[in-house]
Scaffold this motif. Structure first.
Motif, PDB file in Angstrom:
ATOM      1  N   GLY A 180      -5.336  -3.522  -3.978  1.00 33.09           N
ATOM      2  CA  GLY A 180      -5.941  -4.842  -4.071  1.00 33.09           C
ATOM      3  C   GLY A 180      -5.288  -5.918  -3.238  1.00 33.09           C
ATOM      4  O   GLY A 180      -5.674  -7.084  -3.321  1.00 33.09           O
ATOM      5  N   THR A 181      -4.297  -5.569  -2.405  1.00 36.41           N
ATOM      6  CA  THR A 181      -3.615  -6.590  -1.602  1.00 36.41           C
ATOM      7  C   THR A 181      -4.329  -6.885  -0.287  1.00 36.41           C
ATOM      8  O   THR A 181      -3.926  -7.792   0.446  1.00 36.41           O
ATOM      9  CB  THR A 181      -2.161  -6.157  -1.294  1.00 36.41           C
ATOM     10  OG1 THR A 181      -2.147  -4.817  -0.799  1.00 36.41           O
ATOM     11  CG2 THR A 181      -1.299  -6.242  -2.538  1.00 36.41           C
ATOM     12  N   GLY A 182      -5.378  -6.132   0.046  1.00 33.28           N
ATOM     13  CA  GLY A 182      -6.159  -6.436   1.246  1.00 33.28           C
ATOM     14  C   GLY A 182      -5.831  -5.583   2.448  1.00 33.28           C
ATOM     15  O   GLY A 182      -5.907  -6.049   3.584  1.00 33.28           O
ATOM     16  N   LYS A 183      -5.505  -4.305   2.224  1.00 31.15           N
ATOM     17  CA  LYS A 183      -5.116  -3.441   3.344  1.00 31.15           C
ATOM     18  C   LYS A 183      -6.285  -3.194   4.296  1.00 31.15           C
ATOM     19  O   LYS A 183      -6.106  -3.157   5.510  1.00 31.15           O
ATOM     20  CB  LYS A 183      -4.539  -2.130   2.801  1.00 31.15           C
ATOM     21  CG  LYS A 183      -3.251  -2.308   2.000  1.00 31.15           C
ATOM     22  CD  LYS A 183      -2.622  -1.002   1.603  1.00 31.15           C
ATOM     23  CE  LYS A 183      -3.398  -0.294   0.518  1.00 31.15           C
ATOM     24  NZ  LYS A 183      -3.379  -1.031  -0.768  1.00 31.15           N
ATOM     25  N   VAL A 315       3.628  -2.697   8.388  1.00 30.37           N
ATOM     26  CA  VAL A 315       3.163  -3.998   7.887  1.00 30.37           C
ATOM     27  C   VAL A 315       3.100  -3.883   6.375  1.00 30.37           C
ATOM     28  O   VAL A 315       2.336  -3.081   5.837  1.00 30.37           O
ATOM     29  CB  VAL A 315       1.778  -4.369   8.438  1.00 30.37           C
ATOM     30  CG1 VAL A 315       1.292  -5.673   7.820  1.00 30.37           C
ATOM     31  CG2 VAL A 315       1.810  -4.477   9.955  1.00 30.37           C
ATOM     32  N   GLU A 316       3.916  -4.656   5.688  1.00 31.01           N
ATOM     33  CA  GLU A 316       3.929  -4.626   4.223  1.00 31.01           C
ATOM     34  C   GLU A 316       3.202  -5.855   3.694  1.00 31.01           C
ATOM     35  O   GLU A 316       3.631  -6.988   3.924  1.00 31.01           O
ATOM     36  CB  GLU A 316       5.358  -4.589   3.692  1.00 31.01           C
ATOM     37  CG  GLU A 316       5.423  -4.484   2.176  1.00 31.01           C
ATOM     38  CD  GLU A 316       6.838  -4.353   1.647  1.00 31.01           C
ATOM     39  OE1 GLU A 316       7.004  -4.307   0.422  1.00 31.01           O
ATOM     40  OE2 GLU A 316       7.779  -4.303   2.475  1.00 31.01           O
ATOM     41  N   LEU A 317       2.095  -5.631   2.993  1.00 27.83           N
ATOM     42  CA  LEU A 317       1.336  -6.740   2.416  1.00 27.83           C
ATOM     43  C   LEU A 317       1.935  -7.095   1.055  1.00 27.83           C
ATOM     44  O   LEU A 317       2.031  -6.230   0.180  1.00 27.83           O
ATOM     45  CB  LEU A 317      -0.134  -6.360   2.269  1.00 27.83           C
ATOM     46  CG  LEU A 317      -0.906  -6.151   3.576  1.00 27.83           C
ATOM     47  CD1 LEU A 317      -2.359  -5.813   3.267  1.00 27.83           C
ATOM     48  CD2 LEU A 317      -0.833  -7.374   4.468  1.00 27.83           C
ATOM     49  N   PRO A 318       2.330  -8.345   0.862  1.00 25.65           N
ATOM     50  CA  PRO A 318       2.970  -8.723  -0.400  1.00 25.65           C
ATOM     51  C   PRO A 318       1.962  -8.792  -1.538  1.00 25.65           C
ATOM     52  O   PRO A 318       0.789  -9.118  -1.319  1.00 25.65           O
ATOM     53  CB  PRO A 318       3.537 -10.114  -0.090  1.00 25.65           C
ATOM     54  CG  PRO A 318       2.621 -10.666   0.963  1.00 25.65           C
ATOM     55  CD  PRO A 318       2.213  -9.482   1.796  1.00 25.65           C
ATOM     56  N   PRO A 319       2.385  -8.491  -2.778  1.00 28.95           N
ATOM     57  CA  PRO A 319       1.488  -8.667  -3.919  1.00 28.95           C
ATOM     58  C   PRO A 319       1.204 -10.149  -4.148  1.00 28.95           C
ATOM     59  O   PRO A 319       1.986 -11.011  -3.740  1.00 28.95           O
ATOM     60  CB  PRO A 319       2.276  -8.060  -5.084  1.00 28.95           C
ATOM     61  CG  PRO A 319       3.705  -8.130  -4.664  1.00 28.95           C
ATOM     62  CD  PRO A 319       3.704  -7.984  -3.174  1.00 28.95           C
TER      63      PRO A 319
END
Length: 484
Positions: A180-183, A315-319
């Motif tokens: 759900g973080t928008g990957k 690329v790490e998408l933050p919660p």
């Protein structure tokens, strides 16, 4: 010019092997240095500042793993690759945990060393660039959105800058983040900002397709290749030729298919199921997972060589809970879009509603927030959305961290620890860090008239950070209270 070429240090006591490795790396645009032992390697690290160090585990004056630890303690800006002829899974896992970039078993091919070196150099360059971006993040005004992604928190500004630099290249990008973080949105942004934007973008969700069908979906098949193959299928890889292939939830791919994927990436060609012909393909790979890929590698569920082939630009998408007040920016966007779509009158949120949105941890991240706003818009109407219109789960989660505030404030918020360390005068007493943090937060809330989001902004932290601390202090005091 040599001065501008990255340096690679080979730490190998057998001269013939060292020269072989040097020959392997001749096609690469690097300057190769050789050190026969630990002592000369440390001198070379200090004097030459290599970008990548390739270390044999068995050296005449020490162990390569210990040498790597020494290099890491010196905070050298480099990646370390360990080489050994007698490795165990335990040693490999230990090396990776200690900070090794890769672990290569002898004997290995020239291509294996070149690929590892190329990826390690890319990692070093990207690490330098990320440090520069992080340093600049607080000093420059950043947009609050990028190619459909919304947010102005420091974490998202760093993501934007990585994408801005990496998207125009052909580098493989590996996106990680909770569900759900928008990957998928991030992958679309990469494609849209790349030189391949006019080409196709094909998406394959490896978790949504039965394992027996995934190979055909990715690589295609010829007519009659198997029962039910009544016509030719081009496959996602060939369909994405000239564009981008997004492999979502790639850690769900089975090991046999991972092996075929690795071969395709190495040879840049595809052989469809049931065909002998090999077709060249020019495609950029972007992949994503909500798992920890390094853990998957350690536990044998994901091929190590494929991981390093794919994990070039991470690329790490933050919660959402770690994105400061981005939740309000995104929620307002959803409110406007859903209100227009359903012909509702909503224009804004009430203050209590914003407090609830900020206080919620959003374990489902942006997808959960989207569903919450969608439901509230469908079931209600008005100019202003109030907290009571939010789903019950969101309201309850918010109350769990908001309610303790009034209790703590009414109790006068006594310090957590009053005891003074023995041997220190009152003038020089050292306060526990938690006491200092608590006093600072409570003073900020008081000076902001009880407005937690405003206090969080003044303290440069996320409102949810303050809410969680308030809940922790309340639970601690309740637990410490004597029973009647």
């Amino acid at each position: 010019m040599t001065a501008n070429r990255p340096k690679v240090l080979l730490v190998e006591d057998t001269r013939a092997l060292a020269e072989t490795y040097r020959a392997y790396l001749e096609p690469q645009d690097v300057e190769v240095l050789i050190a026969p032992d630990c002592a000369s390697a440390l001198e070379a690290v200090e004097e030459a500042c290599p970008s990548v160090i390739v270390i044999d585990v068995n050296l005449p004056d020490g162990n390569g793993l210990d040498l790597m630890r020494d290099i890491k303690r010196r905070r050298a800006a480099c990646e370390v690759v360990l080489v050994t002829g007698q490795a165990s899974v335990k040693m490999a896992v230990e090396a990776m945990r200690e900070g090794a970039y890769d672990f290569i078993m002898k004997p290995f091919s020239a291509e294996r060393l070149r690929v590892t070196l190329r990826n390690a150099l890319d990692r070093v360059c990207m690490a330098h660039r990320i440090e520069e971006l992080a340093a600049e993040a607080d000093e420059s005004e950043e947009p609050d959105r990028l190619a459909g992604m919304i947010g102005r928190s420091r974490a998202m500004r760093t993501v934007y800058r990585i994408l801005h630099n990496a998207a125009p290249t052909n580098a493989t990008i590996f996106i990680t983040g909770e569900s759900g973080t928008g990957k998928e949105l991030c992958a679309a942004a990469i494609h849209g900002m790349s030189r391949r934007a006019k080409g196709p973008m094909i998406t394959i969700n490896c978790a949504a397709i039965p394992k027996g069908m995934l190979e055909s979906e990715i690589f295609g098949h010829g007519r009659g290749a198997f029962t039910g193959a009544v016509s030719d299928r081009l496959g996602a890889m060939l369909s994405a030729d000239g564009g981008t292939l997004f492999l979502d939830e790639i850690c769900e791919m089975d090991l046999e298919l991972q092996s075929k994927m690795l071969r395709v990436l190495q040879e840049r060609s595809v052989q469809r199921v049931g065909e002998d012909a090999v077709r060249p393909v020019d495609v950029r790979i972007v992949c994503a997972t909500n798992r920890n890929p390094q853990v998957e590698v350690e536990e044998g569920r994901f091929r190590e060589d494929l991981f390093y082939r794919l994990h070039v630009v991470p690329v790490e998408l933050p919660p959402l809970r770690e994105r400061e007040d981005d939740v309000l920016l995104i929620a307002r966007e959803f409110l406007a879009a859903f209100s227009a779509e359903d012909d509702k009158r909503f224009r804004s949120f009430s203050e209590s509603c914003e407090q609830a949105l900020l206080a919620c941890d959003w374990p489902g991240n942006i997808r959960q927030l989207q569903n919450a706003i969608r439901r509230a818009v469908v079931l209600n109407d008005g100019e202003v959305m109030d907290e009571t219109m939010l789903p019950a789960l969101v309201r309850e989660a918010a109350r769990a961290v908001v309610a303790p505030l009034a209790t703590l404030q009414s109790a006068g918020a006594p310090p957590i620890v009053d005891a003074e360390p023995s041997g220190l005068s009152a003038r020089h007493a050292i306060e526990p860090l938690e006491t200092v943090i608590r006093r600072t937060i409570e003073r900020a809330i008081e000076q902001c008239g009880g407005n937690i989001p405003r206090a969080a902004q003044a303290l440069r932290v996320s409102p949810s950070t303050i809410y969680r601390r308030i809940q922790m202090w309340s639970e601690r005091e309740t637990g410490d209270a004597p029973s009647s």
